[in-house]
Design a protein around this motif. Structure first.
Motif, PDB file in Angstrom:
ATOM      1  N   ALA A  18       0.832  -1.207   0.000  1.00  0.00           N
ATOM      2  CA  ALA A  18       0.000   0.000   0.000  1.00  0.00           C
ATOM      3  C   ALA A  18       0.869   1.261   0.000  1.00  0.00           C
ATOM      4  O   ALA A  18       0.584   2.219  -0.734  1.00  0.00           O
ATOM      5  N   LYS A  19       1.928   1.244   0.777  1.00  0.00           N
ATOM      6  CA  LYS A  19       2.840   2.384   0.849  1.00  0.00           C
ATOM      7  C   LYS A  19       3.513   2.614  -0.519  1.00  0.00           C
ATOM      8  O   LYS A  19       3.648   3.747  -0.979  1.00  0.00           O
ATOM      9  N   MET A  20       3.897   1.533  -1.170  1.00  0.00           N
ATOM     10  CA  MET A  20       4.528   1.648  -2.488  1.00  0.00           C
ATOM     11  C   MET A  20       3.566   2.212  -3.523  1.00  0.00           C
ATOM     12  O   MET A  20       3.950   3.050  -4.344  1.00  0.00           O
ATOM     13  N   LEU A  21       2.314   1.756  -3.491  1.00  0.00           N
ATOM     14  CA  LEU A  21       1.326   2.255  -4.454  1.00  0.00           C
ATOM     15  C   LEU A  21       1.086   3.751  -4.267  1.00  0.00           C
ATOM     16  O   LEU A  21       0.956   4.495  -5.240  1.00  0.00           O
ATOM     17  N   GLU A  22       1.041   4.181  -3.024  1.00  0.00           N
ATOM     18  CA  GLU A  22       0.861   5.599  -2.738  1.00  0.00           C
ATOM     19  C   GLU A  22       2.037   6.413  -3.282  1.00  0.00           C
ATOM     20  O   GLU A  22       1.861   7.450  -3.915  1.00  0.00           O
ATOM     21  N   LYS A  23       3.244   5.902  -3.058  1.00  0.00           N
ATOM     22  CA  LYS A  23       4.444   6.584  -3.528  1.00  0.00           C
ATOM     23  C   LYS A  23       4.497   6.603  -5.061  1.00  0.00           C
ATOM     24  O   LYS A  23       4.872   7.606  -5.672  1.00  0.00           O
ATOM     25  N   LEU A  24       4.102   5.506  -5.693  1.00  0.00           N
ATOM     26  CA  LEU A  24       4.073   5.445  -7.156  1.00  0.00           C
ATOM     27  C   LEU A  24       3.148   6.515  -7.720  1.00  0.00           C
ATOM     28  O   LEU A  24       3.494   7.212  -8.679  1.00  0.00           O
ATOM     29  N   ALA A  25       1.965   6.640  -7.156  1.00  0.00           N
ATOM     30  CA  ALA A  25       0.994   7.616  -7.631  1.00  0.00           C
ATOM     31  C   ALA A  25       1.493   9.048  -7.413  1.00  0.00           C
ATOM     32  O   ALA A  25       1.277   9.918  -8.251  1.00  0.00           O
ATOM     33  N   ARG A  26       2.174   9.273  -6.319  1.00  0.00           N
ATOM     34  CA  ARG A  26       2.644  10.612  -5.970  1.00  0.00           C
ATOM     35  C   ARG A  26       3.868  11.016  -6.800  1.00  0.00           C
ATOM     36  O   ARG A  26       3.920  12.099  -7.375  1.00  0.00           O
ATOM     37  N   GLN A  27       4.848  10.124  -6.883  1.00  0.00           N
ATOM     38  CA  GLN A  27       6.108  10.469  -7.546  1.00  0.00           C
ATOM     39  C   GLN A  27       6.126  10.138  -9.038  1.00  0.00           C
ATOM     40  O   GLN A  27       6.937  10.679  -9.780  1.00  0.00           O
ATOM     41  N   GLU A  29       7.218   7.593 -10.620  1.00  0.00           N
ATOM     42  CA  GLU A  29       8.464   6.985 -11.062  1.00  0.00           C
ATOM     43  C   GLU A  29       8.322   5.469 -10.949  1.00  0.00           C
ATOM     44  O   GLU A  29       7.872   4.967  -9.918  1.00  0.00           O
ATOM     45  N   PRO A  30       8.701   4.731 -11.978  1.00  0.00           N
ATOM     46  CA  PRO A  30       8.584   3.275 -11.906  1.00  0.00           C
ATOM     47  C   PRO A  30       9.553   2.682 -10.885  1.00  0.00           C
ATOM     48  O   PRO A  30      10.563   3.293 -10.543  1.00  0.00           O
ATOM     49  N   VAL A  31       9.211   1.510 -10.406  1.00  0.00           N
ATOM     50  CA  VAL A  31      10.049   0.791  -9.446  1.00  0.00           C
ATOM     51  C   VAL A  31      10.382  -0.578 -10.025  1.00  0.00           C
ATOM     52  O   VAL A  31       9.501  -1.284 -10.509  1.00  0.00           O
ATOM     53  N   ALA A  41      10.510  -7.451 -12.595  1.00  0.00           N
ATOM     54  CA  ALA A  41       9.326  -6.699 -13.015  1.00  0.00           C
ATOM     55  C   ALA A  41       9.546  -5.212 -12.779  1.00  0.00           C
ATOM     56  O   ALA A  41      10.415  -4.812 -12.002  1.00  0.00           O
ATOM     57  N   VAL A  42       8.738  -4.423 -13.459  1.00  0.00           N
ATOM     58  CA  VAL A  42       8.710  -2.980 -13.242  1.00  0.00           C
ATOM     59  C   VAL A  42       7.257  -2.618 -12.974  1.00  0.00           C
ATOM     60  O   VAL A  42       6.368  -3.022 -13.713  1.00  0.00           O
ATOM     61  N   ILE A  43       7.026  -1.872 -11.897  1.00  0.00           N
ATOM     62  CA  ILE A  43       5.664  -1.409 -11.626  1.00  0.00           C
ATOM     63  C   ILE A  43       5.633   0.108 -11.728  1.00  0.00           C
ATOM     64  O   ILE A  43       6.623   0.783 -11.446  1.00  0.00           O
ATOM     65  N   GLN A  44       4.494   0.608 -12.193  1.00  0.00           N
ATOM     66  CA  GLN A  44       4.331   2.043 -12.319  1.00  0.00           C
ATOM     67  C   GLN A  44       2.867   2.398 -12.096  1.00  0.00           C
ATOM     68  O   GLN A  44       1.994   1.532 -12.145  1.00  0.00           O
ATOM     69  N   ASP A  45       2.616   3.673 -11.857  1.00  0.00           N
ATOM     70  CA  ASP A  45       1.241   4.120 -11.631  1.00  0.00           C
ATOM     71  C   ASP A  45       0.468   4.061 -12.951  1.00  0.00           C
ATOM     72  O   ASP A  45       1.044   4.062 -14.034  1.00  0.00           O
ATOM     73  N   VAL A  46      -0.848   3.998 -12.852  1.00  0.00           N
ATOM     74  CA  VAL A  46      -1.713   3.832 -14.015  1.00  0.00           C
ATOM     75  C   VAL A  46      -1.607   5.021 -14.964  1.00  0.00           C
ATOM     76  O   VAL A  46      -1.552   4.842 -16.190  1.00  0.00           O
ATOM     77  N   ALA A  47      -1.563   6.239 -14.440  1.00  0.00           N
ATOM     78  CA  ALA A  47      -1.493   7.425 -15.303  1.00  0.00           C
ATOM     79  C   ALA A  47      -0.229   7.396 -16.162  1.00  0.00           C
ATOM     80  O   ALA A  47      -0.288   7.677 -17.367  1.00  0.00           O
TER      81      ALA A  47
END
Length: 89
Positions: A18-27, A29-31, A41-47
């Motif tokens: 949950a903390k990572m998803l919040e940070k992804l949406a805010r920053q 930047e992919p992780v 894998a690489v995860i990133q926010d939907v936008a």
């Protein structure tokens, strides 16, 4: 941005999802997620993902257009405009 600063092991993702998803949406930047020390894998926010997909679609359209130009599949602008005007009447 350097991806090396955004590398996390899969165990971190499991325990801080949950903390990572919040940070992804805010920053926005992919992780990079690693498993056994290797990038998996690489995860990133939907936008950001949607923007990337839109950009890829535009690049594909441009590439197809360039292929048509190289193949000589072009028409003069005046002819195209005349056809468009004729179909809207």
């Amino acid at each position: 941005m350097r991806y090396s600063s955004q590398v996390k092991p899969i165990s971190y993702l499991k325990s801080h999802g949950a903390k990572m998803l919040e940070k992804l949406a805010r920053q926005r930047e992919p992780v990079v997620i690693t498993q056994n020390g290797k990038a998996k894998a690489v995860i990133q926010d939907v936008a950001s993902y949607e923007e990337t997909q839109d950009t890829l679609a535009l690049l594909k359209i441009l590439a197809l257009g360039n292929q048509e130009i190289e193949a000589g599949q072009v028409k003069p602008v005046a002819e195209v405009v005349a056809r468009l005007r004729a179909t809207t009447r």
